[in-house]
Motif scaffolding. Sequence first.
Motif, PDB file in Angstrom:
ATOM      1  N   GLN A 236       0.835  -1.199   0.000  1.00 40.20           N
ATOM      2  CA  GLN A 236       0.000   0.000   0.000  1.00 40.20           C
ATOM      3  C   GLN A 236       0.874   1.255   0.000  1.00 40.20           C
ATOM      4  N   ALA A 237       1.961   1.243   0.770  1.00 39.73           N
ATOM      5  CA  ALA A 237       2.885   2.377   0.809  1.00 39.73           C
ATOM      6  C   ALA A 237       3.576   2.555  -0.539  1.00 39.73           C
ATOM      7  N   ARG A 238       3.991   1.449  -1.154  1.00 43.40           N
ATOM      8  CA  ARG A 238       4.623   1.511  -2.489  1.00 43.40           C
ATOM      9  C   ARG A 238       3.678   2.118  -3.512  1.00 43.40           C
ATOM     10  N   ARG A 239       2.427   1.695  -3.435  1.00 46.30           N
ATOM     11  CA  ARG A 239       1.423   2.168  -4.383  1.00 46.30           C
ATOM     12  C   ARG A 239       1.224   3.668  -4.256  1.00 46.30           C
ATOM     13  N   GLU A 240       1.146   4.166  -3.017  1.00 37.88           N
ATOM     14  CA  GLU A 240       0.960   5.581  -2.794  1.00 37.88           C
ATOM     15  C   GLU A 240       2.202   6.373  -3.208  1.00 37.88           C
ATOM     16  N   LEU A 241       3.372   5.791  -2.964  1.00 36.10           N
ATOM     17  CA  LEU A 241       4.627   6.456  -3.299  1.00 36.10           C
ATOM     18  C   LEU A 241       4.831   6.563  -4.808  1.00 36.10           C
ATOM     19  N   PHE A 242       4.616   5.448  -5.494  1.00 34.07           N
ATOM     20  CA  PHE A 242       4.868   5.409  -6.938  1.00 34.07           C
ATOM     21  C   PHE A 242       3.620   5.675  -7.766  1.00 34.07           C
ATOM     22  N   ASN A 243       2.450   5.686  -7.120  1.00 32.49           N
ATOM     23  CA  ASN A 243       1.190   6.002  -7.772  1.00 32.49           C
ATOM     24  C   ASN A 243       0.953   5.168  -9.026  1.00 32.49           C
ATOM     25  N   ASN A 244       1.121   3.851  -8.886  1.00 29.98           N
ATOM     26  CA  ASN A 244       0.857   2.979 -10.031  1.00 29.98           C
ATOM     27  C   ASN A 244      -0.272   2.021  -9.684  1.00 29.98           C
ATOM     28  N   ASP A 245      -1.203   1.896 -10.611  1.00 36.08           N
ATOM     29  CA  ASP A 245      -2.369   0.999 -10.390  1.00 36.08           C
ATOM     30  C   ASP A 245      -2.116  -0.305 -11.045  1.00 36.08           C
TER      31      ASP A 245
END
Length: 98
Positions: free
Chosen positions: A89-98
């Motif tokens: 979840q943190a990676r997703r928010e950091l890199f903003n990739n879906d």
Amino acid sequence: MKQRKIPMRKDIVTGEMAPKKQLVRVVRNQDQEVSVDPTGKKSGRGAYISLDVDIAKRAKKERTFDHVFGVKIEDTFYDDLIAYVDHQQARRELFNND
């Protein structure tokens, strides 16, 4: 250009359908061992859970995977699952990739 079909899977905790990329697969193999499957390609019985820490904590509280797979699962698995989901979840928010 033709629109590609997005594979959908059901979150076993909430019962909601979501794109496969927004979920993580948990698998039980033939030896009754349960593990997180980040690749989504391990052999065995699979179930999906959302990449949301609150849902992972709810799965631990309700012992969801114990019921789904029909085996007794240690608390350490749930703790590892919560840590993995939190990291993703943190990676997703950091890199903003879906």
